[in-house]
Write an enzyme that holds these catalytic residues in place. Structure first.
Site, PDB file in Angstrom:
ATOM      1  N   ILE A   1       2.844  -3.755  12.003  1.00 50.08           N
ATOM      2  CA  ILE A   1       3.989  -3.043  11.443  1.00 50.08           C
ATOM      3  C   ILE A   1       4.641  -2.150  12.492  1.00 50.08           C
ATOM      4  CG2 ILE A   1       4.765  -1.416   9.677  1.00 50.08           C
ATOM      5  CD1 ILE A   1       2.485  -2.287   7.920  1.00 50.08           C
TER       6      ILE A   1
ATOM      7  N   ASP B   1      -4.193   6.961  23.226  1.00 50.41           N
ATOM      8  CA  ASP B   1      -5.356   6.541  22.446  1.00 50.41           C
ATOM      9  C   ASP B   1      -5.791   7.718  21.590  1.00 50.41           C
ATOM     10  OD1 ASP B   1      -7.680   5.603  21.365  1.00 50.41           O
ATOM     11  OD2 ASP B   1      -8.666   5.135  23.262  1.00 50.41           O
TER      12      ASP B   1
ATOM     13  N   SER C   1      -2.493   3.826   2.810  1.00 47.28           N
ATOM     14  CA  SER C   1      -2.658   2.431   2.407  1.00 47.28           C
ATOM     15  C   SER C   1      -2.914   2.350   0.922  1.00 47.28           C
ATOM     16  CB  SER C   1      -3.819   1.780   3.161  1.00 47.28           C
ATOM     17  OG  SER C   1      -4.069   0.462   2.679  1.00 47.28           O
TER      18      SER C   1
ATOM     19  N   TYR D   1     -12.784   1.964   6.032  1.00 48.27           N
ATOM     20  CA  TYR D   1     -11.326   1.976   6.152  1.00 48.27           C
ATOM     21  C   TYR D   1     -10.680   2.592   4.913  1.00 48.27           C
ATOM     22  CZ  TYR D   1      -6.546   0.177   6.469  1.00 48.27           C
ATOM     23  OH  TYR D   1      -5.187   0.061   6.497  1.00 48.27           O
TER      24      TYR D   1
ATOM     25  N   LYS E   1      -8.258   5.967   4.589  1.00 48.14           N
ATOM     26  CA  LYS E   1      -6.892   5.884   4.098  1.00 48.14           C
ATOM     27  C   LYS E   1      -6.692   6.722   2.832  1.00 48.14           C
ATOM     28  CE  LYS E   1      -4.937   3.488   7.277  1.00 48.14           C
ATOM     29  NZ  LYS E   1      -3.878   4.094   8.106  1.00 48.14           N
TER      30      LYS E   1
ATOM     31  N   VAL F   1      -0.399  -6.933   4.736  1.00 51.98           N
ATOM     32  CA  VAL F   1       0.613  -7.317   5.718  1.00 51.98           C
ATOM     33  C   VAL F   1      -0.053  -8.213   6.751  1.00 51.98           C
ATOM     34  CG1 VAL F   1       2.250  -6.500   7.455  1.00 51.98           C
ATOM     35  CG2 VAL F   1       1.879  -5.166   5.363  1.00 51.98           C
TER      36      VAL F   1
END
Length: 244
Positions: free
Chosen positions: A17, A58, A133, A146, A150, A178
């Site tokens: 994205i 980073d 998310s 994850y 989120k 996505v």
């Protein structure tokens, strides 16, 4: 919103994205600074974006964001988007602790650093855009850690929207599935999956509107939002079936 001439910094721009957003903003005349770990990918992307600025970064490295900010120059930014994220789907018992720590470092602590250091860079009324998310809406099997990071970002954006108003316009982006190198790790059928270019279009249209949360595709995200409203007993019964 007319993006022509807007100064936009995309963190996590090298793929997915983020890269699609860079190209979409460039077509609309924005002045871009692109950041991610992969300097070579950023250089290639910058060439596609009319010579956008490249600023390797980073978020997993302590102090790296502060160093990058020192190289931006004094002109205020109009939009800062933080789309940087790592993803390694697994059940809790099977997860690699080192991978989990990296996800927490980038997805959560990196976003917290953006939230701490970046608002002063924005002009009055500028937009700070954090990528949460749909995975953070409900605890689903196989999504750790994850999904947990989120969920934290979703919560963080809500807090910031209250703390930073009215000077900073905080937005939360919650994509569904996505197509990217991250979702390529999934071994299940992903409902309503869209391309990065479609995702970028949703984000830009959302930023031009007034809604705090930009979520898409709605045929999927609204179903997950409905799931979140159900009693826990029912939700857990459904997710246990998913766990198999």
């Amino acid at each position: 919103m007319d993006f022509a001439g807007k100064r936009v910094w995309i963190i996590g721009a090298s793929a997915g994205i983020g890269a699609a957003l860079a190209r979409a903003f460039a077509v609309r005349g924005a002045r871009l600074t692109l950041s991610a770990r992969d300097a070579a990918a950023l250089e290639a992307l910058a060439a596609d974006c009319g010579g956008a600025g490249v600023l390797p970064l980073d978020l997993a490295q302590p102090g790296a964001l502060a160093v990058a900010i020192g190289q931006l120059g004094p002109e205020p930014l109009d939009i800062i988007l933080c789309a940087a994220a790592l993803y390694d789907p697994s059940r809790v018992a099977d997860m690699d602790p080192a991978n989990a720590a990296r996800m927490v470092q980038v997805n959560l602590l990196g976003t917290l650093e953006v939230a701490r250091l970046c608002p002063p860079l924005l002009r009055d009324g500028g937009q700070l855009v954090l990528f949460g998310s749909v995975a953070g809406y409900v605890g689903l099997p196989g999504g750790q850690p994850y999904s947990a990071t989120k969920a934290a970002v979703n919560n963080l954006a809500e807090s910031l929207a209250a703390e930073l108003a009215p000077r900073v316009d905080v937005r939360l982006v919650c994509p569904g599935f996505v197509r990217s190198r991250l979702t390529a790790k999934n071994d299940f059928t992903m409902p309503a999956i869209i391309t990065p270019e479609q995702a970028a279009d949703h984000v830009l249209r959302g930023l031009a509107g007034r809604a705090f949360e930009i979520h898409f595709p709605r045929r999927f995200t609204l179903a997950i939002k409905l799931l979140r409203l159900l009693p826990h007993a029912l939700v857990l019964r459904l997710t246990r079936r998913m766990a198999g």
